[in-house]
Design an enzyme around this catalytic site. Structure first.
Site, short mmCIF file in Angstrom:
data_model
loop_
_atom_site.label_atom_id
_atom_site.label_comp_id
_atom_site.label_asym_id
_atom_site.label_seq_id
_atom_site.Cartn_x
_atom_site.Cartn_y
_atom_site.Cartn_z
N ASP A 46 -45.50 -62.10 -92.54
CA ASP A 46 -45.78 -63.54 -92.70
C ASP A 46 -47.23 -63.75 -93.13
O ASP A 46 -47.52 -64.63 -93.94
CB ASP A 46 -45.52 -64.28 -91.39
CG ASP A 46 -44.11 -64.08 -90.88
OD1 ASP A 46 -43.20 -63.87 -91.70
OD2 ASP A 46 -43.92 -64.10 -89.65
N GLY B 249 -42.78 -68.12 -85.40
CA GLY B 249 -41.67 -68.37 -86.32
C GLY B 249 -42.16 -68.00 -87.70
O GLY B 249 -43.29 -68.35 -88.07
N GLU C 176 -41.71 -69.02 -90.67
CA GLU C 176 -42.13 -70.09 -91.58
C GLU C 176 -43.39 -70.80 -91.08
O GLU C 176 -44.31 -71.08 -91.86
CB GLU C 176 -40.99 -71.09 -91.76
CG GLU C 176 -39.73 -70.48 -92.34
CD GLU C 176 -38.83 -69.82 -91.30
OE1 GLU C 176 -37.82 -69.22 -91.70
OE2 GLU C 176 -39.14 -69.92 -90.09
N SER C 177 -43.45 -71.09 -89.78
CA SER C 177 -44.66 -71.75 -89.27
C SER C 177 -45.86 -70.80 -89.31
O SER C 177 -47.00 -71.25 -89.52
CB SER C 177 -44.44 -72.29 -87.86
OG SER C 177 -44.03 -71.28 -86.97
N ARG D 294 -32.90 -60.29 -90.41
CA ARG D 294 -32.80 -60.20 -88.95
C ARG D 294 -31.36 -59.83 -88.61
O ARG D 294 -30.50 -60.70 -88.49
CB ARG D 294 -33.19 -61.53 -88.29
CG ARG D 294 -34.64 -61.93 -88.48
CD ARG D 294 -35.58 -61.04 -87.68
NE ARG D 294 -36.94 -61.55 -87.72
CZ ARG D 294 -37.83 -61.23 -88.65
NH1 ARG D 294 -37.48 -60.41 -89.63
NH2 ARG D 294 -39.06 -61.71 -88.60
#
Length: 319
Positions: free
Chosen positions: A261, A39, A41-42, A172
């Protein structure tokens, strides 16, 4: 948990169980799949924690084996998940990654997931007000109206408390159209202190290939804009002045998923460590370079010793 105990960086959104063949093959050609999770954000939270800064992630997961293992793994990476929620009413989202016809393909099973049902009532506003940087992406508001309102409520609480806002649009287009994305992403960019788009994303958002025209629009934002993928450079735009910073070269490229990320986590950790935006971009570039040299969204993210060593070897340490 009081404000003083909030991590330096907070982020939230959807984290999904990830399944993929052990080798670069199609799912139809294999009988077993590896299990992991991912993910945007994680991934960022893990990267920031590995670089020695405090980070927290929250969101909704299903109260199922996938949600529980995600929480355990994030906790094991040093990410604070005390505000994450396990829902008995909806499942953890899933994604399957494969190589199909020589290209990477990702299949999502996230409709009606627990994360898609997040609402502003799920937020611990004091927890948000106590951090230094709130990092958000354009993925969460694409999950639905309630998630959109949740993002806006979190940003409002952060701005009220003087918390810095970092925003990666992370478009996305499987989740929404570019027209709908523009109506949400561009206003969020106006609220951010750090705007972290890719050049390809900006071309779609502003409907032009003219870099100077895009730069003029970004100069109207209060944010420091960090534009990834302008040729072989990252461009930092601050107070109308553009600085080009070359990519850190990768020895080999195995899997490009998670590179953005990784970059964001390095950049944000750099800011938390007192680096200038240009210095932080160099750290982000190292993170992104290392991520693409191993399979997985976050597994290759470096610790501080490794990243600092690369900074020093490259002569990129300015202090």
């Amino acid at each position: 948990m009081s404000n003083s105990q909030s991590p330096d960086l907070l982020t939230f959104g959807e984290t999904m169980a990830l399944f993929m063949p052990q080798e670069y093959r199609s799912i139809e050609q294999v009988s077993t799949l590896e299990q992991s999770f991912g993910g945007a954000e994680s991934n960022v939270a893990i990267g920031v924690a590995r670089l020695g800064c405090s980070a927290g992630w929250f969101g909704s997961l299903g109260d199922d084996p996938f949600g529980r293992i995600i929480l355990k793994r994030l906790r094991g990476e040093g990410v604070d998940v005390t505000r994450a929620r396990l829902s008995e009413d909806a499942p953890t989202g899933m994604m399957f990654r494969e190589m199909a016809a020589g290209k990477l393909a990702v299949h999502y099973f996230r409709k009606h997931s627990a994360a898609s049902r997040m609402t502003p009532d799920d937020l611990d506003l004091d927890y948000i007000r106590g951090c230094k940087i709130l990092h958000i992406t354009g993925i969460t508001p694409a999950l639905g109206d309630s998630c959109r309102q949740t993002i806006l409520a979190a940003v409002a609480a952060a701005r009220e408390a003087g918390v810095l806002i970092s925003f990666d649009p992370n478009l996305r287009l499987k989740l929404w159209s570019i027209e709908e994305a523009r109506r949400v992403v561009l206003p969020l960019a106006e609220m951010a202190d750090y705007f972290l788009p890719g050049w390809d994303e900006l071309r779609m958002l502003y409907e032009t290939d003219d870099f100077e025209a895009v730069k003029e629009k970004l100069s109207g934002l209060k944010a420091i804009s960090v534009i990834k993928g302008v040729g072989d450079t990252t461009v930092v735009l601050e107070n109308g002045k553009a600085v080009e910073i070359p990519f850190y070269p990768a020895d080999q490229v195995i899997d490009t998923v998670g590179a953005g990320d990784g970059f964001c986590s390095g950049f944000l950790a750099g800011l938390l460590k007192g680096m200038s935006p240009a210095e932080a971009v160099r750290l982000g570039s190292i993170n992104g370079s290392l991520v693409v040299q191993m399979r997985g969204d976050w597994e290759a993210l470096p610790d501080w010793k490794t990243a600092y060593g690369r900074l020093s070897d490259k002569g990129w340490v300015e202090r």
